[in-house]
Structure formats: C-alpha cells, structure tokens
Scaffold this motif. Structure first.
Motif, PDB file in Angstrom:
ATOM      1  N   ALA A  73      -7.491   2.822  -7.982  1.00 28.02           N
ATOM      2  CA  ALA A  73      -6.793   4.000  -7.493  1.00 28.02           C
ATOM      3  C   ALA A  73      -5.314   3.679  -7.434  1.00 28.02           C
ATOM      4  N   THR A  74      -4.493   4.624  -7.853  1.00 32.56           N
ATOM      5  CA  THR A  74      -3.047   4.436  -7.829  1.00 32.56           C
ATOM      6  C   THR A  74      -2.480   5.018  -6.543  1.00 32.56           C
ATOM      7  N   LEU A  75      -1.824   4.172  -5.779  1.00 33.82           N
ATOM      8  CA  LEU A  75      -1.170   4.582  -4.538  1.00 33.82           C
ATOM      9  C   LEU A  75       0.256   4.984  -4.863  1.00 33.82           C
ATOM     10  N   THR A  76       0.625   6.204  -4.537  1.00 42.76           N
ATOM     11  CA  THR A  76       1.980   6.690  -4.808  1.00 42.76           C
ATOM     12  C   THR A  76       2.619   7.176  -3.516  1.00 42.76           C
ATOM     13  N   GLY A  77       3.912   7.502  -3.623  1.00 44.17           N
ATOM     14  CA  GLY A  77       4.632   8.010  -2.460  1.00 44.17           C
ATOM     15  C   GLY A  77       5.214   6.926  -1.589  1.00 44.17           C
ATOM     16  N   MET A  78       5.113   5.668  -2.061  1.00 44.96           N
ATOM     17  CA  MET A  78       5.646   4.541  -1.287  1.00 44.96           C
ATOM     18  C   MET A  78       6.488   3.649  -2.204  1.00 44.96           C
ATOM     19  N   GLY A  79       7.374   4.280  -2.950  1.00 49.18           N
ATOM     20  CA  GLY A  79       8.176   3.520  -3.903  1.00 49.18           C
ATOM     21  C   GLY A  79       7.436   3.370  -5.211  1.00 49.18           C
ATOM     22  N   THR A  80       7.432   2.177  -5.772  1.00 50.97           N
ATOM     23  CA  THR A  80       6.756   1.927  -7.040  1.00 50.97           C
ATOM     24  C   THR A  80       5.252   2.138  -6.886  1.00 50.97           C
ATOM     25  N   PRO A  81       4.616   2.892  -7.807  1.00 50.55           N
ATOM     26  CA  PRO A  81       3.168   3.084  -7.725  1.00 50.55           C
ATOM     27  C   PRO A  81       2.438   1.742  -7.687  1.00 50.55           C
ATOM     28  N   GLN A  82       1.391   1.671  -6.892  1.00 49.55           N
ATOM     29  CA  GLN A  82       0.634   0.434  -6.735  1.00 49.55           C
ATOM     30  C   GLN A  82      -0.823   0.675  -7.101  1.00 49.55           C
ATOM     31  N   PHE A  83      -1.409  -0.268  -7.836  1.00 50.54           N
ATOM     32  CA  PHE A  83      -2.802  -0.167  -8.244  1.00 50.54           C
ATOM     33  C   PHE A  83      -3.677  -0.920  -7.248  1.00 50.54           C
ATOM     34  N   LEU A  84      -4.651  -0.226  -6.685  1.00 53.39           N
ATOM     35  CA  LEU A  84      -5.565  -0.805  -5.721  1.00 53.39           C
ATOM     36  C   LEU A  84      -6.991  -0.775  -6.264  1.00 53.39           C
ATOM     37  N   THR A  85      -7.780  -1.750  -5.856  1.00 54.23           N
ATOM     38  CA  THR A  85      -9.187  -1.785  -6.232  1.00 54.23           C
ATOM     39  C   THR A  85      -9.976  -0.927  -5.255  1.00 54.23           C
ATOM     40  N   ARG A 117     -13.593  17.092   3.844  1.00 58.28           N
ATOM     41  CA  ARG A 117     -12.790  15.935   4.253  1.00 58.28           C
ATOM     42  C   ARG A 117     -12.427  15.078   3.040  1.00 58.28           C
ATOM     43  N   ALA A 118     -11.222  14.552   3.059  1.00 65.57           N
ATOM     44  CA  ALA A 118     -10.768  13.620   2.028  1.00 65.57           C
ATOM     45  C   ALA A 118     -10.235  12.397   2.745  1.00 65.57           C
ATOM     46  N   GLU A 119     -11.082  11.380   2.886  1.00 64.12           N
ATOM     47  CA  GLU A 119     -10.766  10.247   3.747  1.00 64.12           C
ATOM     48  C   GLU A 119     -10.886   8.926   2.996  1.00 64.12           C
ATOM     49  N   VAL A 120     -10.284   7.901   3.563  1.00 68.35           N
ATOM     50  CA  VAL A 120     -10.292   6.578   2.954  1.00 68.35           C
ATOM     51  C   VAL A 120     -10.358   5.529   4.067  1.00 68.35           C
ATOM     52  N   VAL A 121     -11.065   4.445   3.790  1.00 70.68           N
ATOM     53  CA  VAL A 121     -11.110   3.287   4.680  1.00 70.68           C
ATOM     54  C   VAL A 121     -10.452   2.124   3.958  1.00 70.68           C
ATOM     55  N   LEU A 122      -9.550   1.432   4.624  1.00 74.57           N
ATOM     56  CA  LEU A 122      -8.794   0.335   4.016  1.00 74.57           C
ATOM     57  C   LEU A 122      -9.422  -1.012   4.352  1.00 74.57           C
ATOM     58  N   SER A 123      -9.258  -1.959   3.438  1.00 78.99           N
ATOM     59  CA  SER A 123      -9.589  -3.344   3.764  1.00 78.99           C
ATOM     60  C   SER A 123      -8.477  -3.924   4.621  1.00 78.99           C
ATOM     61  N   ASP A 124      -8.778  -4.981   5.334  1.00 79.63           N
ATOM     62  CA  ASP A 124      -7.753  -5.649   6.140  1.00 79.63           C
ATOM     63  C   ASP A 124      -6.617  -6.138   5.245  1.00 79.63           C
ATOM     64  N   ARG A 125      -6.965  -6.653   4.072  1.00 82.77           N
ATOM     65  CA  ARG A 125      -5.935  -7.157   3.149  1.00 82.77           C
ATOM     66  C   ARG A 125      -4.987  -6.054   2.723  1.00 82.77           C
ATOM     67  N   ALA A 126      -5.529  -4.899   2.321  1.00 77.86           N
ATOM     68  CA  ALA A 126      -4.671  -3.794   1.888  1.00 77.86           C
ATOM     69  C   ALA A 126      -3.811  -3.290   3.041  1.00 77.86           C
ATOM     70  N   TRP A 127      -4.402  -3.244   4.228  1.00 73.51           N
ATOM     71  CA  TRP A 127      -3.654  -2.793   5.409  1.00 73.51           C
ATOM     72  C   TRP A 127      -2.456  -3.694   5.660  1.00 73.51           C
ATOM     73  N   ARG A 128      -2.644  -5.002   5.506  1.00 71.80           N
ATOM     74  CA  ARG A 128      -1.558  -5.935   5.780  1.00 71.80           C
ATOM     75  C   ARG A 128      -0.538  -5.998   4.650  1.00 71.80           C
ATOM     76  N   THR A 129      -1.010  -6.035   3.405  1.00 69.27           N
ATOM     77  CA  THR A 129      -0.091  -6.236   2.286  1.00 69.27           C
ATOM     78  C   THR A 129       0.563  -4.945   1.816  1.00 69.27           C
ATOM     79  N   ARG A 130      -0.133  -3.816   1.944  1.00 67.49           N
ATOM     80  CA  ARG A 130       0.409  -2.553   1.437  1.00 67.49           C
ATOM     81  C   ARG A 130       1.019  -1.683   2.525  1.00 67.49           C
TER      82      ARG A 130
END
Length: 204
Positions: A73-85, A117-130
């Motif tokens: 999934a591509t995360l946008t709206g936070m500067g450079t787009p980021q690719f997440l697993t 609903r359109a929801e997402v759960v984050l991993s601890d790693r993504a929460w910390r690094t992203r």
C-alpha cells in the motif's frame, strides 16, 4: 482426509506457529486445502471453503483468514510517498490469534464483509518509523492508495504476522459474492484456526 489434515497440522503448528508470541500457540492450527487430483498439497484456500470451515467445523472455536503473499500500500500525504507492506485479514484475525493491540483496538468481526468503515491497524514498527510513535495516532486519518483510512489500533512490538507486515486492513468482501462460482474456485487465502478447548483429540 482426516489423516492428511492431522499430519499437516502437526508439521505447520510445530514449525510456524509455536515460535510466535501468541498466548495459546498449542491451540492454533494452520488449515490448508488438499486435492490429490490436481496435485495440490498445502494449498491456499478459497474464501467460500474458509467460510464453510468457520461455520461447520465444531472442533474449532473460531477460524480466521489472511491474504496469502505480501501486498503493498502506498502511503501519501506525508511528503514523499512511502511503500508499506500490507495484509488483508478477516475481522476476527487478531482475536483468533489472541493478540490485542497495544493502542486502540483491532477489527470487528463484521468487517469481514463490506461495511461503511475504512480502517487500518498499524504494526509497532510502522507506527514508530512512519509516524514517529505518535501516541495520538489512534483516530487519525491517513491516505493509502489514495483512499482515506482511520487508524484504529497499533499492534504490540514483536507482532508481525504474516511476516514483516506494516499494516492490516479488513478484507471487506461483498456478501453477494458468496453465491458466485469464483468465490469457491479462486484460491488466495491462508487460514488459521483456534481449536476449542474440548477438541484435544486433534493434536500435534
């Protein structure tokens, strides 16, 4: 068929599930499809078959599924787009594994099916690094693949199932698809079951 499934459970439970930090790994089993006519062994599962197991196999307290293979999934709206697993999961995925989010909540069972609903759960790693370990992340809206999703939870450190996942989204299937031929013929799910406490006859 029963003998084959028991053998499969013995191997996968010992090798894949036992080392992971789940509260009751001895009650978890991976379920696979077998079809000797097509030479299928440890094959991924069709969603209609998964639902049949969930509803009709009473040896299991509950059965969850997640999409085989790693999506992105591509995360946008936070500067450079980021690719997440990313991994699509049924609404009961976290409850079957017995793991609760560190922040917020997981999905609800009805999110296996299409909801508003359109929801997402984050991993601890993504929460910390992203997201800089922002404690206010729960309730925040982010953009994935151009769509707005609300962050409802963050999983505890060390939890990354399937391996190296940054985030989870609920599958949100259309109920009308259950009657379609392709819903039983198309195979893309991996299935994990929580055995009922009384089903000790199914053992590794």
């Amino acid at each position: 068929g029963v003998g084959a499934n028991t053998a499969i459970f013995s191997v996968v439970d010992a090798v894949i599930l036992r080392p992971l930090p789940f509260p009751a790994p001895d009650r978890l089993a991976m379920l696979w499809e077998e079809n000797p006519e097509k030479n299928w062994h440890l094959n991924v599962t069709a969603p209609a078959n998964y639902l049949d197991w969930k509803e009709q196999v009473h040896a299991f307290q509950d059965v969850a599924a997640y999409e085989g293979g790693s999506g992105h999934a591509t995360l946008t709206g936070m500067g450079t787009p980021q690719f997440l697993t990313a991994s699509g999961v049924t609404g009961n995925f976290f409850s079957v594994l017995g793991v609760r989010p560190e922040l917020g909540r997981g999905f609800q069972d009805d999110e296996t099916w299409d909801t508003t609903r359109a929801e997402v759960v984050l991993s601890d790693r993504a929460w910390r690094t992203r997201f800089g370990a922002d404690p206010r992340i729960v309730g925040r809206t982010i953009r994935l693949e151009g769509h707005r999703r609300e962050v409802v939870g963050v999983m505890p450190a060390g939890f990354a199932f399937p391996e190296d996942v940054d985030l989870w989204v609920a599958v949100g299937w259309n109920r009308a698809d259950r009657s379609q031929v392709w819903f039983r013929r198309a195979h893309w799910l991996r299935v994990v079951a929580l055995r009922s406490a009384a089903s000790c006859s199914i053992s590794a």
